[in-house]
Design a protein around this motif. Structure first.
Motif, PDB file in Angstrom:
ATOM      1  N   ASP A 121       0.832  -1.210   0.000  1.00 38.76           N
ATOM      2  CA  ASP A 121       0.000   0.000   0.000  1.00 38.76           C
ATOM      3  C   ASP A 121       0.865   1.258   0.000  1.00 38.76           C
ATOM      4  O   ASP A 121       0.588   2.224  -0.715  1.00 38.76           O
ATOM      5  CB  ASP A 121      -0.927   0.005   1.222  1.00 38.76           C
ATOM      6  CG  ASP A 121      -2.060  -1.006   1.104  1.00 38.76           C
ATOM      7  OD1 ASP A 121      -2.400  -1.388  -0.029  1.00 38.76           O
ATOM      8  OD2 ASP A 121      -2.588  -1.419   2.161  1.00 38.76           O
ATOM      9  N   PHE A 122       1.915   1.236   0.832  1.00 33.21           N
ATOM     10  CA  PHE A 122       2.799   2.405   0.904  1.00 33.21           C
ATOM     11  C   PHE A 122       3.532   2.618  -0.413  1.00 33.21           C
ATOM     12  O   PHE A 122       3.605   3.743  -0.919  1.00 33.21           O
ATOM     13  CB  PHE A 122       3.801   2.221   2.047  1.00 33.21           C
ATOM     14  CG  PHE A 122       4.660   3.423   2.294  1.00 33.21           C
ATOM     15  CD1 PHE A 122       4.231   4.423   3.144  1.00 33.21           C
ATOM     16  CD2 PHE A 122       5.889   3.569   1.669  1.00 33.21           C
ATOM     17  CE1 PHE A 122       5.017   5.548   3.378  1.00 33.21           C
ATOM     18  CE2 PHE A 122       6.683   4.678   1.893  1.00 33.21           C
ATOM     19  CZ  PHE A 122       6.245   5.677   2.745  1.00 33.21           C
ATOM     20  N   ILE A 123       4.072   1.534  -1.001  1.00 33.30           N
ATOM     21  CA  ILE A 123       4.803   1.645  -2.261  1.00 33.30           C
ATOM     22  C   ILE A 123       3.872   2.079  -3.383  1.00 33.30           C
ATOM     23  O   ILE A 123       4.241   2.892  -4.241  1.00 33.30           O
ATOM     24  CB  ILE A 123       5.477   0.306  -2.612  1.00 33.30           C
ATOM     25  CG1 ILE A 123       6.577  -0.009  -1.597  1.00 33.30           C
ATOM     26  CG2 ILE A 123       6.058   0.336  -4.016  1.00 33.30           C
ATOM     27  CD1 ILE A 123       7.697   1.004  -1.564  1.00 33.30           C
ATOM     28  N   PHE A 124       2.642   1.562  -3.389  1.00 31.68           N
ATOM     29  CA  PHE A 124       1.682   1.992  -4.409  1.00 31.68           C
ATOM     30  C   PHE A 124       1.412   3.486  -4.296  1.00 31.68           C
ATOM     31  O   PHE A 124       1.409   4.208  -5.299  1.00 31.68           O
ATOM     32  CB  PHE A 124       0.369   1.224  -4.275  1.00 31.68           C
ATOM     33  CG  PHE A 124      -0.754   1.832  -5.073  1.00 31.68           C
ATOM     34  CD1 PHE A 124      -0.759   1.759  -6.461  1.00 31.68           C
ATOM     35  CD2 PHE A 124      -1.789   2.512  -4.445  1.00 31.68           C
ATOM     36  CE1 PHE A 124      -1.770   2.343  -7.203  1.00 31.68           C
ATOM     37  CE2 PHE A 124      -2.802   3.098  -5.172  1.00 31.68           C
ATOM     38  CZ  PHE A 124      -2.807   3.018  -6.560  1.00 31.68           C
ATOM     39  N   ALA A 125       1.171   3.965  -3.072  1.00 29.16           N
ATOM     40  CA  ALA A 125       0.898   5.389  -2.878  1.00 29.16           C
ATOM     41  C   ALA A 125       2.074   6.234  -3.341  1.00 29.16           C
ATOM     42  O   ALA A 125       1.904   7.259  -4.019  1.00 29.16           O
ATOM     43  CB  ALA A 125       0.590   5.672  -1.407  1.00 29.16           C
ATOM     44  N   LEU A 126       3.279   5.808  -3.007  1.00 30.32           N
ATOM     45  CA  LEU A 126       4.468   6.559  -3.395  1.00 30.32           C
ATOM     46  C   LEU A 126       4.656   6.566  -4.911  1.00 30.32           C
ATOM     47  O   LEU A 126       4.921   7.613  -5.517  1.00 30.32           O
ATOM     48  CB  LEU A 126       5.690   5.945  -2.711  1.00 30.32           C
ATOM     49  CG  LEU A 126       7.022   6.666  -2.894  1.00 30.32           C
ATOM     50  CD1 LEU A 126       6.963   8.081  -2.326  1.00 30.32           C
ATOM     51  CD2 LEU A 126       8.143   5.881  -2.216  1.00 30.32           C
ATOM     52  N   SER A 127       4.487   5.406  -5.544  1.00 28.56           N
ATOM     53  CA  SER A 127       4.678   5.313  -6.995  1.00 28.56           C
ATOM     54  C   SER A 127       3.583   6.062  -7.745  1.00 28.56           C
ATOM     55  O   SER A 127       3.854   6.806  -8.698  1.00 28.56           O
ATOM     56  CB  SER A 127       4.693   3.837  -7.429  1.00 28.56           C
ATOM     57  OG  SER A 127       5.716   3.130  -6.796  1.00 28.56           O
ATOM     58  N   PHE A 128       2.339   5.869  -7.322  1.00 25.84           N
ATOM     59  CA  PHE A 128       1.208   6.491  -8.015  1.00 25.84           C
ATOM     60  C   PHE A 128       1.280   8.010  -7.938  1.00 25.84           C
ATOM     61  O   PHE A 128       1.137   8.711  -8.949  1.00 25.84           O
ATOM     62  CB  PHE A 128      -0.095   5.973  -7.399  1.00 25.84           C
ATOM     63  CG  PHE A 128      -1.337   6.627  -7.940  1.00 25.84           C
ATOM     64  CD1 PHE A 128      -1.597   6.667  -9.301  1.00 25.84           C
ATOM     65  CD2 PHE A 128      -2.254   7.212  -7.079  1.00 25.84           C
ATOM     66  CE1 PHE A 128      -2.737   7.270  -9.792  1.00 25.84           C
ATOM     67  CE2 PHE A 128      -3.396   7.813  -7.563  1.00 25.84           C
ATOM     68  CZ  PHE A 128      -3.644   7.842  -8.919  1.00 25.84           C
ATOM     69  N   THR A 129       1.498   8.547  -6.748  1.00 26.18           N
ATOM     70  CA  THR A 129       1.525  10.003  -6.620  1.00 26.18           C
ATOM     71  C   THR A 129       2.782  10.608  -7.239  1.00 26.18           C
ATOM     72  O   THR A 129       2.742  11.727  -7.754  1.00 26.18           O
ATOM     73  CB  THR A 129       1.422  10.418  -5.143  1.00 26.18           C
ATOM     74  OG1 THR A 129       2.468   9.794  -4.390  1.00 26.18           O
ATOM     75  CG2 THR A 129       0.076  10.001  -4.565  1.00 26.18           C
ATOM     76  N   THR A 130       3.890   9.873  -7.211  1.00 26.92           N
ATOM     77  CA  THR A 130       5.093  10.362  -7.877  1.00 26.92           C
ATOM     78  C   THR A 130       4.862  10.512  -9.374  1.00 26.92           C
ATOM     79  O   THR A 130       5.251  11.515  -9.985  1.00 26.92           O
ATOM     80  CB  THR A 130       6.280   9.419  -7.623  1.00 26.92           C
ATOM     81  OG1 THR A 130       6.552   9.372  -6.215  1.00 26.92           O
ATOM     82  CG2 THR A 130       7.528   9.891  -8.349  1.00 26.92           C
ATOM     83  N   LEU A 131       4.209   9.514  -9.966  1.00 30.59           N
ATOM     84  CA  LEU A 131       3.888   9.591 -11.394  1.00 30.59           C
ATOM     85  C   LEU A 131       2.956  10.756 -11.687  1.00 30.59           C
ATOM     86  O   LEU A 131       3.170  11.540 -12.617  1.00 30.59           O
ATOM     87  CB  LEU A 131       3.230   8.284 -11.851  1.00 30.59           C
ATOM     88  CG  LEU A 131       4.139   7.101 -12.154  1.00 30.59           C
ATOM     89  CD1 LEU A 131       3.305   5.860 -12.467  1.00 30.59           C
ATOM     90  CD2 LEU A 131       5.056   7.415 -13.324  1.00 30.59           C
ATOM     91  N   LEU A 132       1.908  10.877 -10.878  1.00 29.77           N
ATOM     92  CA  LEU A 132       0.905  11.908 -11.130  1.00 29.77           C
ATOM     93  C   LEU A 132       1.477  13.312 -10.956  1.00 29.77           C
ATOM     94  O   LEU A 132       1.220  14.218 -11.763  1.00 29.77           O
ATOM     95  CB  LEU A 132      -0.284  11.701 -10.195  1.00 29.77           C
ATOM     96  CG  LEU A 132      -1.557  12.498 -10.510  1.00 29.77           C
ATOM     97  CD1 LEU A 132      -2.115  12.105 -11.869  1.00 29.77           C
ATOM     98  CD2 LEU A 132      -2.604  12.262  -9.424  1.00 29.77           C
ATOM     99  N   LEU A 133       2.291  13.503  -9.922  1.00 21.28           N
ATOM    100  CA  LEU A 133       2.806  14.833  -9.607  1.00 21.28           C
ATOM    101  C   LEU A 133       3.979  15.251 -10.477  1.00 21.28           C
ATOM    102  O   LEU A 133       4.522  16.338 -10.305  1.00 21.28           O
ATOM    103  CB  LEU A 133       3.203  14.904  -8.128  1.00 21.28           C
ATOM    104  CG  LEU A 133       2.008  14.985  -7.169  1.00 21.28           C
ATOM    105  CD1 LEU A 133       2.426  14.675  -5.748  1.00 21.28           C
ATOM    106  CD2 LEU A 133       1.346  16.352  -7.245  1.00 21.28           C
TER     107      LEU A 133
END
Length: 470
Positions: A37-49
Motif C-alpha cells: 500500500d505504501f509503495i503503491f501510494a508513493l509510486s502512483f503520486t510520484t507519477l501523477l505529480l
C-alpha cells in the motif's frame, strides 16, 4: 564537476541508507500488504505529480547556471506554478483511489504520502538553485536532515505499534522538514531571492519547461510504471507490488550515484559554447567511463548476491523478491547511462530528441508488462524494466552521436565491461560466505579495471589520479 558529484554523492549515501532502513522497517512490520500500500501510494503520486511545474527544475538549473541574475524570476514563479498544479493533482489522486475502490489504508497512504511527494517537489526546485550555483553540498545537507529524521521517526513509530497512517504522517513531516532546511541554507549561503511572482510569466516558464518535463516524466514513468501496472493487473492485491518494491528499493538506493554525477554534469555542459564540440565529446566519454566504472560492479553484485541481500534485509518472507532483484540489477547500469544522455541533451537545449525515443520505449515497456506480469508477477515486471532500459540506451546512443560526433565506445566501456566480467567469473567460481565473496569480487574488479585502463588509456588513468589528489 568532480567536487560537486562527490558532495552530492556523500549526501545521497547517508540519505539512502536512512531510506533503506525506513523501507525495510515498513516491510518487516506491516507485511507485504501494508508495504505494498505504501509503495503503491508513493509510486502512483510520484507519477501523477510529475505534471506539477513540468520540467521547471532542470530549466531553473540550466538558466541560472548561464546567468545568475535570472534567479529571482525563475525561482519564485517556478515555485508558484508547482503549488498551483500540485493542489489540483492531489485532488485528482484522491478522487481516483475512491472511485476505483482501494482499501482505506491505501487511500490514507495516497492522501498523506502524496502531500509529502508534493512538498519534496518544491524542495527540488530549491535544489536546482544549489545545482546551478555549483553548491551541491548544501543540497546534501537538506537531504540528510530530511531522510535521517524520517527514518528515525518512522522506525520509532513502527516499533511503538504504528500502522500505515502513522508512517505516512512521518513521511509528510520529513518532507516539510527537508523543505524548511533547504530554504534556510539557501538564504544563508547562496542568495536571498526576492519573491517576484508574476502570473503573466507562468505560461512562458511552463512552455520552456515542457520539453524538459516530458523527458523527466518519461524516465520516471519507466521507473514507476511497472509497480503501478502490477497493482492494476493483480486486481488491487498489492502483495506482488510489495515483492517488487522490496527489490526496487535496493536498486533505487544506488541511483544517487547517477543523480549526483548528472547534477554536476548539467551546469558544466550548459556553459560550453557552440565551438566546443570536441571538448563536449571528450567530457561525455569520460562521464560514461566514470559512471559505468562505478555502476557495473554494483549491478554484478545485485545479480549474483540477490538471495543473501534479500534474506539479510527482508527475511525469508520475501524470498520471491530474489528474481526481481536479479533483473533490476541490470537496470542499475543502464539507468545511469540513460540519465547522463538525457542530461546532455537537456543542457544543450535538445530535450525533445531524447523524449521521442523515450516515448517509444515506454510503449515497449507497457507491452512487455502486459505480456509478462500475468504469468510471472513481480519477476515479469522486473524483466520488462531491464529490457526497456537496454533498449533506451541503444536508441539514445544514436541521438547523442548526432550532437557530439562519433564517440569512442571502447574508451568509455572497455575497462568496466572487462572488469565486470572478471568480477562475475571470480564470484561464481568460489563458494564463500557472501561478504567474503563480495570482497573478492570487488578486489578482482578494481585490479582488472586498473590493468585495462593502464594498458589502453593511460591518459584517462592519470586524469583520475590527479582528481583524487586534488
Amino acid at each position: 564537476m568532480a567536487r560537486n558529484a562527490v558532495a552530492r554523492g556523500i549526501g545521497e549515501v547517508v540519505a539512502k541508507l536512512a531510506s533503506v532502513a525506513f523501507y525495510v522497517a515498513i516491510a518487516r512490520e506491516l507485511g507485504e500488504g501494508g508495504f505494498g500500500d505504501f509503495i503503491f501510494a508513493l509510486s502512483f503520486t510520484t507519477l501523477l505529480l510529475l505534471a506539477s511545474g513540468f520540467g521547471t527544475e532542470d530549466l531553473v538549473a540550466r538558466e541560472v547556471a548561464r546567468d545568475r541574475s535570472r534567479l529571482d524570476h525563475y525561482l519564485s514563479n517556478a515555485l508558484a506554478v508547482k503549488v498551483a498544479t500540485s493542489v489540483a493533482l492531489l485532488a485528482l489522486a484522491a478522487a481516483f483511489v475512491n472511485l476505483v475502490g482501494y482499501s482505506a489504508d491505501a487511500r490514507v497512504a495516497v492522501y498523506l504520502v502524496g502531500a509529502g511527494v508534493a512538498v519534496e517537489n518544491l524542495g527540488r526546485t530549491l535544489g536546482s538553485v544549489f545545482q546551478a550555483t555549483e553548491r551541491m553540498e548544501l543540497l546534501s545537507i537538506s537531504l540528510i536532515v530530511q531522510r535521517v529524521a524520517t527514518a528515525g521517526a518512522g522506525i520509532a513509530v513502527l516499533a511503538a505499534g504504528g500502522g500505515i497512517l502513522q508512517v505516512s504522517l512521518v513521511f509528510l513531516g520529513g518532507s516539510l522538514l527537508g523543505l524548511a532546511v533547504a530554504a534556510v541554507v539557501m538564504r544563508r549561503y547562496v542568495a536571498r531571492p526576492r519573491m517576484a511572482v508574476d502570473r503573466s510569466r507562468w505560461w512562458p516558464i511552463m512552455r520552456a519547461g515542457i520539453p524538459i518535463g516530458i523527458v523527466t516524466m518519461l524516465l520516471t514513468v519507466l521507473l514507476k510504471l511497472d509497480q503501478v501496472l502490477l497493482s492494476f493487473l493483480e486486481g488491487g492485491d498489492n502483495s506482488e507490488v510489495g515483492l517488487y518494491g522490496a527489490a526496487f528499493r535496493l536498486v533505487e538506493a544506488t541511483m544517487f550515484i547517477s543523480w549526483s554525477f548528472a547534477a554536476a554534469f548539467l551546469p558544466w555542459v550548459a556553459h560550453r559554447g557552440p565551438d566546443e564540440g570536441e571538448r563536449l565529446a571528450q567530457g561525455y566519454e569520460l562521464g560514461l567511463k566514470a559512471l559505468s566504472g562505478v555502476l557495473v560492479p554494483i549491478g554484478v553484485a545485485f545479480v549474483i548476491l540477490a538471495e543473501p541481500f534479500i534474506d539479510l534485509l527482508y527475511g525469508e518472507a520475501y524470498e520471491a523478491a530474489v528474481g526481481p532483484l536479479r533483473w533490476l540489477g541490470v537496470t542499475t547500469v543502464f539507468y545511469g547511462l540513460n540519465l547522463l544522455a538525457s542530461t546532455l541533451l537537456v543542457a544543450r537545449d535538445r530535450p525533445l530528441d531524447f523524449a521521442r525515443i523515450c516515448a517509444v520505449v515506454v510503449v515497449l515497456n507497457i507491452a512487455l508488462n502486459l505480456a509478462l506480469i500475468p504469468p510471472l508477477g513481480a519477476t515479469g515486471a522486473a524483466l520488462a524494466a531491464a529490457v526497456s532500459s537496454i533498449a533506451l540506451a541503444l536508441l539514445g546512443a544514436r541521438r547523442i552521436a548526432s550532437l557530439t560526433g562519433r564517440l569512442r565506445v571502447l574508451r568509455a566501456f572497455a575497462g568496466p565491461v572487462v572488469a565486470g566480467a572478471a568480477m562475475a567469473a571470480a564470484m561464481l567460481a568460489v563458494s564463500l560466505p557472501w561478504v567474503a565473496e563480495a570482497a573478492l569480487g570487488a578486489c578482482v574488479y578494481l585490479l582488472v579495471l586498473l590493468l585495462v585502463e593502464r594498458r589502453l588509456f593511460p591518459d584517462d588513468l592519470a586524469l583520475a589520479r590527479s582528481l583524487l589528489v586534488r
